[in-house]
Design a protein around this motif. Structure first.
Motif, PDB file in Angstrom:
ATOM      1  N   LEU A  13      -3.460   1.949  -3.444  1.00 62.83           N
ATOM      2  CA  LEU A  13      -3.248   0.922  -2.419  1.00 62.83           C
ATOM      3  C   LEU A  13      -1.958   0.164  -2.667  1.00 62.83           C
ATOM      4  O   LEU A  13      -1.558  -0.056  -3.820  1.00 62.83           O
ATOM      5  CB  LEU A  13      -4.393  -0.101  -2.420  1.00 62.83           C
ATOM      6  N   THR A  18      -2.653  -5.646   1.796  1.00 64.63           N
ATOM      7  CA  THR A  18      -3.564  -4.497   1.718  1.00 64.63           C
ATOM      8  C   THR A  18      -4.674  -4.801   0.718  1.00 64.63           C
ATOM      9  O   THR A  18      -5.803  -5.062   1.104  1.00 64.63           O
ATOM     10  CB  THR A  18      -2.807  -3.208   1.339  1.00 64.63           C
ATOM     11  N   THR A  81      -8.578  -8.963   0.038  1.00 63.34           N
ATOM     12  CA  THR A  81      -8.897  -8.468   1.378  1.00 63.34           C
ATOM     13  C   THR A  81     -10.401  -8.207   1.491  1.00 63.34           C
ATOM     14  O   THR A  81     -11.010  -7.672   0.556  1.00 63.34           O
ATOM     15  CB  THR A  81      -8.115  -7.172   1.647  1.00 63.34           C
ATOM     16  N   GLY A 169      -1.582   1.722   2.970  1.00 66.96           N
ATOM     17  CA  GLY A 169      -0.524   0.728   3.019  1.00 66.96           C
ATOM     18  C   GLY A 169      -0.319   0.163   4.411  1.00 66.96           C
ATOM     19  O   GLY A 169      -0.919   0.621   5.391  1.00 66.96           O
ATOM     20  N   ASP A 170       0.561  -0.837   4.480  1.00 66.63           N
ATOM     21  CA  ASP A 170       0.790  -1.528   5.753  1.00 66.63           C
ATOM     22  C   ASP A 170       2.242  -1.545   6.187  1.00 66.63           C
ATOM     23  O   ASP A 170       2.534  -1.750   7.355  1.00 66.63           O
ATOM     24  CB  ASP A 170       0.296  -2.981   5.655  1.00 66.63           C
ATOM     25  N   ASP A 174       5.689   1.829   2.371  1.00 66.90           N
ATOM     26  CA  ASP A 174       4.520   2.621   1.964  1.00 66.90           C
ATOM     27  C   ASP A 174       4.551   4.028   2.540  1.00 66.90           C
ATOM     28  O   ASP A 174       3.745   4.880   2.145  1.00 66.90           O
ATOM     29  CB  ASP A 174       3.221   1.928   2.412  1.00 66.90           C
ATOM     30  N   PHE A 187      -3.292   0.595   7.114  1.00 65.79           N
ATOM     31  CA  PHE A 187      -4.295  -0.481   7.087  1.00 65.79           C
ATOM     32  C   PHE A 187      -3.592  -1.796   7.378  1.00 65.79           C
ATOM     33  O   PHE A 187      -2.642  -2.156   6.687  1.00 65.79           O
ATOM     34  CB  PHE A 187      -4.976  -0.527   5.718  1.00 65.79           C
ATOM     35  N   ALA A 189      -1.549  -2.509   9.565  1.00 68.64           N
ATOM     36  CA  ALA A 189      -0.196  -1.984   9.423  1.00 68.64           C
ATOM     37  C   ALA A 189       0.736  -2.308  10.591  1.00 68.64           C
ATOM     38  O   ALA A 189       0.306  -2.597  11.704  1.00 68.64           O
ATOM     39  CB  ALA A 189      -0.254  -0.471   9.234  1.00 68.64           C
TER      40      ALA A 189
END
Length: 214
Positions: A13, A18, A81, A169-170, A174, A187, A189
């Motif tokens: 991650l 994230t 999160t 990742g966002d 990433d 995510f 993102a």
């Protein structure tokens, strides 16, 4: 350092936005009274509008003079999160390992990652002098290429084929890691990341990823 334990699969991650809800550099910038300008620069970097390493260096310059003691206040503001503990528990229960690789900072991740059960993590370090931040990154910058390299390194250490890796990742930095993984998950993102991901998770709840685990 002892050898990494073998794993059935690996989930890696991103950290900021994230693993945790926050962008740590913005929290540190608040301590310098420069939160808004750093937040705007971070947003541009995550959208992929500027080179990440160049942007990070300029944002870290804005942190010069912040006392090291401010990290305690920053850590107190960190919000994991939703669903992160459940996801990590699910990975472990299935024989997997969890890594976190971040364009953020070890000064925060070294506390947050083990508290959430993360197995291995890597981030940038902030140089200090006389108890305050000197405004530069100490060592090589963890950028998009470094994130992908960490995923490959950790999977090799644990005997995990890349096809059995998941990268979550966002931001634009990433994307290289997500492309290297067997499954790239966007995510929370940015649009450019959602467009290139294998899977897009809409709700900001990491429990949504559990169904994707092997």
């Amino acid at each position: 350092m002892s050898a990494a334990a073998p794993a059935r699969f690996l989930v890696v991650l991103d950290a900021d936005s994230t693993l945790i809800r926050n962008e740590v550099i913005e929290l540190i910038a608040d301590e310098a009274g420069r939160g808004p300008e750093v937040a705007a620069a971070t947003e541009a970097a995550m959208r992929g509008e500027v080179d990440f390493a160049t942007s990070l260096r300029s944002r870290v310059e804005a942190l010069a003079g912040v006392p090291v003691t401010a990290f305690a206040r920053v850590l107190a503001r960190i919000e994991p999160t939703p669903g992160v503990r459940e996801l990590i528990d699910a990975v472990h229960s299935r024989g997997g390992a969890v890594g976190v690789v971040s364009g953020g900072f070890h000064e925060v991740l070294d506390t947050v990652a083990p508290s959430l059960g993360v197995d291995v993590w890597r981030a940038n370090r902030l140089a200090t002098q006389d108890g305050v931040l000197s405004g530069v990154v100490d060592g090589e910058i963890v950028d998009a290429a470094a994130k992908a390299a960490a995923l490959r390194e950790w999977s090799a250490e644990r005997g995990v084929d890349l096809t059995r890796t998941i990268a979550i990742g966002d931001g634009a930095n990433d994307l290289t890691m997500m492309a290297a993984a067997g499954l790239g998950v966007a995510f929370n993102a940015k649009p450019a990341v959602r467009a290139q991901a294998d899977v897009v998770v809409g709700p900001v709840d990491l429990r949504e990823v559990i169904a994707l685990l092997p």
